[in-house]
Design a protein around this motif. Structure first.
Motif, short mmCIF file in Angstrom:
data_model
loop_
_atom_site.label_atom_id
_atom_site.label_comp_id
_atom_site.label_asym_id
_atom_site.label_seq_id
_atom_site.Cartn_x
_atom_site.Cartn_y
_atom_site.Cartn_z
N ARG A 180 -9.02 7.15 -32.02
CA ARG A 180 -9.50 5.98 -32.75
C ARG A 180 -8.32 5.44 -33.55
O ARG A 180 -7.62 6.21 -34.21
CB ARG A 180 -10.65 6.36 -33.69
CG ARG A 180 -11.89 6.87 -32.95
CD ARG A 180 -12.87 7.52 -33.91
NE ARG A 180 -13.33 6.60 -34.92
CZ ARG A 180 -14.30 5.70 -34.74
NH1 ARG A 180 -14.92 5.64 -33.58
NH2 ARG A 180 -14.63 4.88 -35.69
N ILE A 181 -8.10 4.14 -33.46
CA ILE A 181 -6.90 3.55 -34.05
C ILE A 181 -7.25 2.41 -34.98
O ILE A 181 -8.03 1.52 -34.62
CB ILE A 181 -5.97 3.00 -32.94
CG1 ILE A 181 -5.52 4.14 -32.02
CG2 ILE A 181 -4.75 2.29 -33.54
CD1 ILE A 181 -4.85 3.65 -30.76
N THR A 182 -6.66 2.42 -36.18
CA THR A 182 -6.74 1.25 -37.02
C THR A 182 -5.40 1.09 -37.76
O THR A 182 -4.44 1.77 -37.42
CB THR A 182 -7.96 1.28 -37.97
OG1 THR A 182 -8.09 0.00 -38.59
CG2 THR A 182 -7.86 2.36 -39.02
N ALA A 183 -5.33 0.17 -38.70
CA ALA A 183 -4.09 -0.05 -39.46
C ALA A 183 -4.42 -0.02 -40.94
O ALA A 183 -5.46 -0.52 -41.36
CB ALA A 183 -3.48 -1.40 -39.08
N VAL A 184 -3.52 0.58 -41.70
CA VAL A 184 -3.68 0.66 -43.15
C VAL A 184 -2.30 0.43 -43.77
O VAL A 184 -1.30 0.40 -43.06
CB VAL A 184 -4.22 2.04 -43.60
CG1 VAL A 184 -5.62 2.29 -43.05
CG2 VAL A 184 -3.28 3.17 -43.16
N THR A 185 -2.24 0.26 -45.09
CA THR A 185 -0.93 0.16 -45.74
C THR A 185 -0.62 1.49 -46.43
O THR A 185 -1.52 2.21 -46.85
CB THR A 185 -0.89 -1.00 -46.75
OG1 THR A 185 -2.05 -0.90 -47.59
CG2 THR A 185 -0.90 -2.35 -46.04
N THR A 200 3.87 -0.83 -46.74
CA THR A 200 4.29 -0.97 -45.34
C THR A 200 3.10 -0.64 -44.43
O THR A 200 2.28 0.22 -44.75
CB THR A 200 5.46 0.01 -45.05
OG1 THR A 200 6.56 -0.34 -45.87
CG2 THR A 200 5.88 -0.04 -43.59
N ALA A 201 3.01 -1.33 -43.29
CA ALA A 201 1.87 -1.13 -42.38
C ALA A 201 2.01 0.19 -41.61
O ALA A 201 3.08 0.50 -41.08
CB ALA A 201 1.77 -2.29 -41.41
N LEU A 202 0.93 0.95 -41.59
CA LEU A 202 0.88 2.21 -40.85
C LEU A 202 -0.21 2.10 -39.77
O LEU A 202 -1.25 1.49 -40.00
CB LEU A 202 0.51 3.38 -41.78
CG LEU A 202 1.36 3.59 -43.02
CD1 LEU A 202 0.77 4.72 -43.87
CD2 LEU A 202 2.80 3.92 -42.63
N ILE A 203 0.05 2.70 -38.61
CA ILE A 203 -1.00 2.86 -37.61
C ILE A 203 -1.72 4.15 -37.96
O ILE A 203 -1.09 5.21 -38.07
CB ILE A 203 -0.41 3.03 -36.19
CG1 ILE A 203 0.65 1.97 -35.88
CG2 ILE A 203 -1.53 3.02 -35.15
CD1 ILE A 203 1.51 2.34 -34.65
N GLY A 226 4.48 1.69 -38.64
CA GLY A 226 4.38 0.63 -37.64
C GLY A 226 5.73 0.16 -37.12
O GLY A 226 5.93 0.01 -35.91
N VAL A 229 7.23 2.88 -34.63
CA VAL A 229 6.47 3.45 -33.51
C VAL A 229 5.63 2.39 -32.82
O VAL A 229 4.99 1.57 -33.48
CB VAL A 229 5.52 4.58 -33.99
CG1 VAL A 229 4.71 5.15 -32.84
CG2 VAL A 229 6.30 5.69 -34.69
N THR A 230 5.65 2.40 -31.50
CA THR A 230 4.70 1.61 -30.70
C THR A 230 3.90 2.59 -29.85
O THR A 230 4.48 3.37 -29.09
CB THR A 230 5.45 0.63 -29.78
OG1 THR A 230 6.22 -0.27 -30.57
CG2 THR A 230 4.46 -0.19 -28.93
N LEU A 231 2.58 2.58 -30.02
CA LEU A 231 1.74 3.42 -29.16
C LEU A 231 1.56 2.68 -27.84
O LEU A 231 1.30 1.47 -27.83
CB LEU A 231 0.37 3.66 -29.81
CG LEU A 231 0.38 4.26 -31.21
CD1 LEU A 231 -1.05 4.44 -31.71
CD2 LEU A 231 1.10 5.61 -31.22
#
Lengths: 236, 236
Positions: A180-185, A200-203, A226, A229-231
């Motif tokens: 399960r993937i979302t984005a947070v700071t 900074t944005a984190l996956i 973010g 890294v690129t998933l």
């Protein structure tokens, strides 16, 4: 030559050196004074060239430190056989996991539900930092069901590879079931560990892995940087 | 009853009302004064209960506006058959895509490479906002190779579904081949369109879809609002 042809030809030269790997990701560029001398131009012209390459994302400046060749994001393949060390090695980088915590405790509600154990059961919980070529790329936290994995706590403290530790605890193979993937700071504590700025944005990736019999063996949470890294997902 | 049992019993009552859907996601809670009256306690006790539910992620406050029931993130399944409308409908929500741009132009280098066309070729480019239950959840931008898809520009302007527009342009079925995922923060323009604050974390997904013969038909970019969307992957 016009001013523009001069700075753009300097930019072109530096771009080629970066593309050919003469200047590696993370390497510091010579100073403006050195580049002025090399190309026989004034500093203003050098700055134009560097600004252009920064805009393209090839360079980044650290105030008071210098100008660096930007790191390309590490590609991290998701799928049923996700393995940290193999993934980072496949990208031509050096993987390292620095474990900062191994403890045995009761699971949280989310851990108990995911691992299909009772909240009064026990999990081995780990936390740490994943690095690629020495650069922090993620914070990880995992919970493993203690009952199903005898000796895992010791194995995890001796081995840096989760795959090897699980094998020693009786699970020679395991499979990623869901992600399960979302984005947070990043909050200040995360930012300090990851050597980035807060905000900074984190996956945020939450995963469940199972043994060959389908029993959950790891409930994992990773906060990936973010910009590092690129998933990647191959649906074929 | 101790102070703690009082506020935690109020929190429990509100939590049950939220769980049962009596208070829907996005709904505004009564004011502190109204809740004080209802439960027969002072405002300080009400605030303790609300603070606790906020920490649990069930409520969020908007300064000067009020306290709202948090929206659960929309789950968005990734896989070879990703379809926006079906995905959002499957989550029990009402999907809508608002297209703000349809134009025909030369592809960018990234688009040309992904779609395997020349940079002097033509793409139909679209941009817009995806909504779930009326709430913006993502900005999308797609490029379609014009040569392979006769009539697509007209079809896209008449139909809100990409799937239906592609069918009319001669591609009755298509498949997601790859997805690349990272995280970024929203710039002010994105934030305004998505009704969030600048700096909010976005999931950036870049995808390539192909027709049954394996020819690329869509190169898409989506910026999902992290707090409103969870991408889910079933690796089984």
């Amino acid at each position: 030559m016009t001013a523009e042809t001069i700075w753009s030809s300097i930019a072109e030269t530096l771009r080629a050196e970066i593309a050919q790997g003469v200047r590696a990701p993370g390497a510091r560029l010579p100073t403006e004074a050195q580049l002025s001398k090399r190309f026989g131009v004034n500093r203003h012209t050098v700055r134009r060239a560097l600004a252009h390459l920064s805009q393209e994302g090839l360079l980044h400046s650290r105030r008071g430190v210098g100008v660096f060749v930007a790191s390309r994001p590490a590609e991290y393949a998701l799928g049923p056989k996700v393995r940290f060390h193999r993934n980072i090695s496949a990208a031509g980088r050096f993987p390292k996991r620095h474990t900062t915590l191994i403890e045995t405790r009761n699971p949280t509600e989310a851990e108990a539900e995911a691992l299909k154990i009772s909240t009064s059961g026990r999990v081995i919980a780990t936390e740490g930092i994943s690095l690629s070529d020495g650069v922090p790329i993620a914070l990880f936290a995992s919970a493993f069901p203690e009952d199903r994995l005898p000796g895992l706590a010791d194995a995890l403290s001796e081995l840096s590879s989760v795959t090897e530790a699980l094998a020693r605890a009786g699970v020679p193979d395991y499979t990623r079931r869901t992600t399960r993937i979302t984005a947070v700071t990043a909050d200040p504590a995360q930012a300090a560990l990851l050597q980035i700025s807060a905000g900074t944005a984190l996956i945020l990736g939450v995963s469940l892995s199972v043994d060959p019999a389908g029993r959950p063996v790891e409930f994992g949470t990773s906060h990936f940087v973010g910009e590092r890294v690129t998933l990647t997902l191959d649906h074929a």
